[in-house]
Enzyme design. Structure first.
Site, PDB file in Angstrom:
ATOM      1  N   HIS B 132       3.057   1.171  22.514  1.00 19.18           N
ATOM      2  CA  HIS B 132       1.807   0.928  21.964  1.00 19.18           C
ATOM      3  C   HIS B 132       2.041   1.606  20.373  1.00 19.18           C
ATOM      4  O   HIS B 132       2.350   2.511  20.077  1.00 19.18           O
ATOM      5  CB  HIS B 132       0.506   1.313  22.048  1.00 19.18           C
ATOM      6  CG  HIS B 132      -0.656   0.381  21.442  1.00 19.18           C
ATOM      7  ND1 HIS B 132      -1.337   0.674  20.521  1.00 19.18           N
ATOM      8  CD2 HIS B 132      -1.612  -0.539  21.962  1.00 19.18           C
ATOM      9  CE1 HIS B 132      -2.235   0.573  19.723  1.00 19.18           C
ATOM     10  NE2 HIS B 132      -2.646  -0.385  20.645  1.00 19.18           N
ATOM     11  N   ASP B 209       0.699   7.797  28.078  1.00 18.82           N
ATOM     12  CA  ASP B 209       0.313   7.216  27.867  1.00 18.82           C
ATOM     13  C   ASP B 209      -0.470   6.522  28.820  1.00 18.82           C
ATOM     14  O   ASP B 209      -0.115   4.954  29.669  1.00 18.82           O
ATOM     15  CB  ASP B 209       0.542   6.210  26.588  1.00 18.82           C
ATOM     16  CG  ASP B 209      -0.243   5.198  26.153  1.00 18.82           C
ATOM     17  OD1 ASP B 209      -0.981   4.970  26.324  1.00 18.82           O
ATOM     18  OD2 ASP B 209      -0.026   4.099  24.903  1.00 18.82           O
ATOM     19  N   GLN B 212      -3.697   1.832  29.427  1.00 20.65           N
ATOM     20  CA  GLN B 212      -3.631   0.330  30.539  1.00 20.65           C
ATOM     21  C   GLN B 212      -3.103   0.890  32.363  1.00 20.65           C
ATOM     22  O   GLN B 212      -2.988   0.134  33.004  1.00 20.65           O
ATOM     23  CB  GLN B 212      -2.194   0.251  29.950  1.00 20.65           C
ATOM     24  CG  GLN B 212      -2.924  -0.836  28.652  1.00 20.65           C
ATOM     25  CD  GLN B 212      -3.890  -1.946  28.222  1.00 20.65           C
ATOM     26  OE1 GLN B 212      -4.005  -1.656  29.303  1.00 20.65           O
ATOM     27  NE2 GLN B 212      -4.160  -1.730  27.400  1.00 20.65           N
ATOM     28  N   LYS B 235     -11.880   1.261  28.362  1.00 19.80           N
ATOM     29  CA  LYS B 235     -10.915   0.513  29.283  1.00 19.80           C
ATOM     30  C   LYS B 235     -11.011   0.634  30.443  1.00 19.80           C
ATOM     31  O   LYS B 235      -9.994  -0.349  31.205  1.00 19.80           O
ATOM     32  CB  LYS B 235      -9.201   0.244  29.066  1.00 19.80           C
ATOM     33  CG  LYS B 235      -9.266   0.178  27.390  1.00 19.80           C
ATOM     34  CD  LYS B 235      -7.193  -0.054  26.992  1.00 19.80           C
ATOM     35  CE  LYS B 235      -6.839   0.178  25.588  1.00 19.80           C
ATOM     36  NZ  LYS B 235      -7.419  -0.998  24.565  1.00 19.80           N
ATOM     37  N   CYS B 373      -0.269  -4.615  18.870  1.00 20.27           N
ATOM     38  CA  CYS B 373       0.069  -3.358  18.266  1.00 20.27           C
ATOM     39  C   CYS B 373       1.253  -2.703  19.412  1.00 20.27           C
ATOM     40  O   CYS B 373       1.808  -1.626  19.377  1.00 20.27           O
ATOM     41  CB  CYS B 373      -1.248  -2.479  18.784  1.00 20.27           C
ATOM     42  SG  CYS B 373      -2.256  -2.801  17.864  1.00 20.27           S
TER      43      CYS B 373
END
Lengths: 140, 415
Positions: B132, B209, B212, B235, B373
């Site tokens: 991302h 990261d 997700q 999220k 993104c």
């Protein structure tokens, strides 16, 4: 036909449709019928900023009137461009600069297209008017 | 619902769960909402909404400073929320959990602060092509500032990291590796344990990261042995505007503060300031207190359902959607990694993703379209973008059927 008359013609056309799928189908058809821009004009400087789908717009002055040709890689966007070209093309820079383009709201395009698209539409109109302004300044 | 009968082997009580999310009963464009944009943000259960409501009605005070009862109570509640996050990630210590504004903020914190101390001219930072922008730009910026070089691990056609290339990129100049645990565009679950082990063999720290990953799979930072882990509350069914940075104590202690101000200090004089211990050193200003408490409520909710059940249920949804979409002509799935979570991205031959997204919206189906993104990744596939369907445990097979029908209709209209 004046700009207002073409706008009214589009409003009448869209009133024939009962639901949004039909309106989009019409928009898609309009997109397919758009005169394709000459590939030599599909350059970075002809890209309209603010539109997530790519839109190219080319403007030329012929006998005091502006002729727009345009393209987009997204067909619904192309339909929107087609409407704008139909309304504004073959008019003088002054007529184009004074056009209110209320029909966009009347047929519900602005409200029904997502903000991203809507911004694209706004940017597209802005660019068409900016080109008109540039031609006006040049000819004065 | 058929979905309950057919895929309830996971123990997910879909009707009960859906009733917990008030927004799911909304209509959009006259149709029942099918919310498949969970990768962008997830909907909130009543539990979270009530926690925020309760905070502002009964608990509001500033934390860590007042002597009065309200301040003490809310400080305790906020620190309990921190501990809930610690438990969720299985971090060793609560002070290794830093509250931030979100994943982007967490990565910016590490990039900026870590670079100040450890990155200099000629050094290298490794990210991957599937990142991302939030896990590219902070590193690109610090590399530019410090004359360092940003390297990217390439991917193969399936959307998996090319690990041989990763091993080749690791060098004595590498100062940090920053990669997605799960790709937001492709859904690929990266082999992060292998990535971390290889980096650690050369004493290189790794940032993951996890934006997700946290909503879909169990994350154990000690088992992974990652040095930094970042995720966003919104999220994972929590409020917007709050996120987490997990950092190993040794790194967080060694790194200078990112932003400074109220709350980050022990003593201040014009000659010298002594900064507070972890985690307060990294928490300048009054934080999003309700956000932290809302996040804890969201994690409690997720844990009551159970992440194993969630992972299995969502895997069922993903498999079903993948099978169904493969039946459609001209649809190409983007991201066919062996290990995937929560995301089905696709392109339709000759049709722009925005057109599909626009028509699906008319049918009440919310999907994400575009580059997500991840422009370097989309450039790799030579497409203008994808249509991304991203699931949560409140989605159903019936919704997938509505989506597939809508997609067929959209394709018919656009061809």
């Amino acid at each position: 036909m004046t700009i207002e008359e073409t706008e009214q013609e589009i409003v009448d056309e869209f009133e024939l449709f009962d639901d949004w799928m039909q309106k989009y189908e019409h928009l898609i058809e309009l997109g397919k019928s758009l005169p394709i821009i000459d590939s030599k004009h599909k350059t970075e400087d002809k890209l309209i900023k603010g539109c997530q789908a790519q839109v190219w717009l080319h403007s030329e002055l012929k006998d005091g009137k502006i002729v727009y040709t345009a393209d987009s890689d997204a067909i619904i966007t192309k339909g929107m461009v087609a409407l704008m070209v139909r309304v504004l093309s073959n008019h003088t820079p002054d007529e184009i600069l004074n056009a209110k383009l209320d029909f966009v709201d009347t047929i519900g395009l602005k409200q029904h297209l997502s903000p991203t698209r809507s911004n694209g539409l706004v940017s597209m109109i802005k660019q068409m008017k900016m080109d008109a302004f540039a031609f006006k300044v040049k000819s004065e | 619902m058929n979905a309950t009968k057919t895929i309830d082997t996971t123990g997910i009580d879909i009707e009960k769960i859906r009733a917990d999310f008030p927004l799911l009963s909304r209509k959009v464009n006259g149709k029942p909402l099918v919310y498949f944009d969970n990768g962008a943000t997830a909907q909130k259960p009543n539990r979270v909404i009530e926690a925020l409501n309760h905070y502002y009605r009964f608990d509001n005070a500033n934390i860590h400073r007042g002597v009065h009862t309200l301040s003490r109570e809310i400080t305790l509640a906020y620190e309990n929320a921190r501990n809930t996050v610690r438990k969720h990630l299985n971090a060793a210590n609560p002070y290794e959990i830093v509250f931030t504004k979100g994943t982007t903020d967490s990565i910016n914190l590490v990039a900026s602060s870590f670079a100040k101390k450890y990155i200099s001219r000629g050094d290298e930072v490794i990210v991957s092509v599937m990142e991302h922008h939030s896990n590219i730009l902070p590193w690109q910026q610090v590399c530019e500032e410090r004359g360092a070089i940003l390297k990217a691990i390439p991917i193969n056609e399936a959307g998996e990291l090319v690990m041989e290339e990763y091993y080749r990129l690791l060098s004595p100049k590498t100062k940090i590796v920053a990669v997605a645990h799960v790709s937001n565009t492709l859904g690929t679950i990266n082999p992060v344990k292998e990535i971390i082990a290889a980096a650690h063999a050369k004493n290189i720290p790794v940032l993951l990261d996890g934006a997700q990953a946290v909503p879909h799979i169990k994350v154990d930072v000690q088992e992974l042995d990652c040095d930094f882990y970042c995720f966003s509350a919104h999220k994972v069914f929590g409020p917007t505007g709050v996120g987490i940075l997990y950092g190993k104590e040794k790194w967080l202690n060694a790194m200078p503060p990112y932003q400074v101000g109220g709350g980050t200090i022990k003593t201040v004089s014009f000659e010298k300031t002594e900064y507070a211990d972890l985690p307060l050193k990294f928490e300048a200003g009054t934080p999003d207190i309700s956000g932290g408490i809302g996040l804890a409520a969201a994690l409690d909710y997720v844990n009551e359902i159970g992440l194993d059940a969630i992972t299995e249920y969502e895997h069922g949804l993903l498999q079903y959607a993948t099978t169904e979409i493969k039946k459609l002509k001209d649809v190409k799935i983007i991201g066919t990694a062996k290990e995937k979570a929560g995301v089905l991205s696709f392109a339709v031959e000759g049709i722009h993703p925005f057109d599909i997204g626009t028509l699906l919206d008319q049918l009440g189906v919310a999907v994400r379209t575009g580059h997500h993104c991840t422009q370097p990744l989309v450039a790799f596939y030579c497409i203008p973008g994808t249509v991304r369907v991203s699931f949560a445990f409140y989605n159903t097979k019936e919704e997938i059927n509505i989506f597939i029908e809508g997609l067929e209709k959209a394709i018919r209209m656009l061809k």
